[in-house]
Design an enzyme around this catalytic site. Structure first.
Site, short mmCIF file in Angstrom:
data_model
loop_
_atom_site.label_atom_id
_atom_site.label_comp_id
_atom_site.label_asym_id
_atom_site.label_seq_id
_atom_site.Cartn_x
_atom_site.Cartn_y
_atom_site.Cartn_z
N LEU A 202 0.85 -1.19 0.00
CA LEU A 202 0.00 0.00 0.00
C LEU A 202 0.89 1.25 0.00
CD1 LEU A 202 -2.63 -1.09 2.66
CD2 LEU A 202 -2.95 -1.02 0.20
N ASP A 232 -8.09 6.83 10.07
CA ASP A 232 -7.39 6.96 8.79
C ASP A 232 -6.92 5.57 8.36
OD1 ASP A 232 -7.63 9.77 8.73
OD2 ASP A 232 -5.93 9.95 10.10
N LEU A 233 -7.59 5.00 7.38
CA LEU A 233 -7.38 3.61 6.99
C LEU A 233 -5.90 3.32 6.70
CD1 LEU A 233 -8.68 0.88 6.34
CD2 LEU A 233 -8.95 1.68 3.97
N ASP A 234 -5.35 2.33 7.43
CA ASP A 234 -3.98 1.86 7.24
C ASP A 234 -2.93 2.96 7.41
OD1 ASP A 234 -4.83 -0.75 6.71
OD2 ASP A 234 -5.09 -0.33 4.58
N GLU A 235 -3.26 4.00 8.17
CA GLU A 235 -2.31 5.09 8.38
C GLU A 235 -2.04 5.36 9.86
OE1 GLU A 235 -3.17 8.62 6.18
OE2 GLU A 235 -3.67 7.54 4.34
#
Length: 290
Positions: A202, A232-235
């Site tokens: 990603l 915050d998706l995947d952050e």
């Protein structure tokens, strides 16, 4: 493997605060004053943020202060230096709820490591939106909760999950390849106590079959990232990452196998460090005392 901490004798103090002179002296002076013997001490001074971080593992004699007495005694020190802190019994296992969908490599790895004593965690339940790993949970004697998720049932499924977290007194939720996006509200309620794992392709290779996409682009590294869950998706703040080198000779299914290995290792390290109070959040980053 290092010896298990002695219950009621060994403790871990973690803290962060604005940097100033005398912090180490204040902490160690408090410990000495309560019969503490420092077994391990690590500290980090973030000069960019002007913030101080510290982790101290210490023991006390049999007749010294108990955990609650130590907590009460540390309050004046914390108030004087504006310290955010946590003091725990080093031997107490972290109650960890595992979540999984249809890929079981991370789940199986965590269960095995727990069974061998490599992880100081207690697993009161496994939750999944599928039934594929119910037999695996049964072999370890762990209750399995099947909570299906559809667009129409997502809110109730998350409410059911939160009820389990409360009823089982869960300290940590681990998304061991749980392939559902958590709502912003759920992420906020699990802030600082939910860990996710995913491949490190990603944001370049999103969606289905990322390893096939990566193979077509001729990637030379396969990796994984473990981080705290945030809206915050995947952050979220990253706890651990790792990579393995690959080449043109690796087929897509070989990349998948290598990726699963590194995912399991990275997630296990992140869970272990969290359970040992080695991870402190520093804004959007983490301080990890290995």
């Amino acid at each position: 493997m290092s010896p298990r901490p002695q219950p009621g004798r060994e403790f871990v103090l973690t803290l962060s605060c604005p940097d100033r002179a005398g912090l180490v002296h204040a902490v160690t002076g408090f410990l000495v004053g309560h019969g503490g013997n420092i077994l391990e001490s690590q500290q980090f001074d973030d000069r960019l943020q002007d913030r101080f971080f510290m982790r101290v593992h210490f023991d006390v004699p049999d007749d010294a202060a108990a955990l609650e007495e130590l907590r009460t005694g540390f309050v004046p020190v914390a108030e004087e230096h504006r310290i955010t802190w946590r003091l725990t019994d080093a031997s107490t296992p972290t109650r960890t709820l595992l979540m999984v969908s249809k890929f079981g490599h991370c789940l199986n790895d965590l269960l095995f490591r727990r069974s061998t004593g490599a992880l100081n965690i207690e697993i009161p339940a496994i939750v999944s939106n599928h039934r594929d790993f119910e037999p695996l949970a049964r072999t370890y004697g762990i209750p399995f909760h099947h909570i299906p998720v559809t667009p129409d049932t997502k809110a109730e499924a998350e409410a059911q999950l939160l009820r389990l977290v409360a009823e089982l007194d869960v300290d940590l939720v681990v998304l061991a390849r749980y392939m559902q996006i958590l709502s912003d509200d759920l992420c906020k309620q699990l802030d600082g106590r939910a860990i996710n794992i995913h491949h490190s392709f990603l944001p370049s290779f999103k969606g289905a079959r990322p390893y096939v996409q990566a193979h077509r682009r001729g990637v030379k590294l396969v990796g994984a990232t473990a981080h705290y869950v945030t809206p915050d998706l995947d952050e979220g703040p990253i706890i651990e990452q790792d990579v393995v080198r690959v080449s043109h000779a690796h087929a897509p299914d070989e990349l998948v196998a290598l990726g699963r290995d590194v995912e399991a290792q990275v997630l296990a390290r992140a869970v272990r460090w969290h359970s040992e109070s080695r991870v402190l959040v520093n804004g959007r980053c983490t301080v990890v005392f290995r």
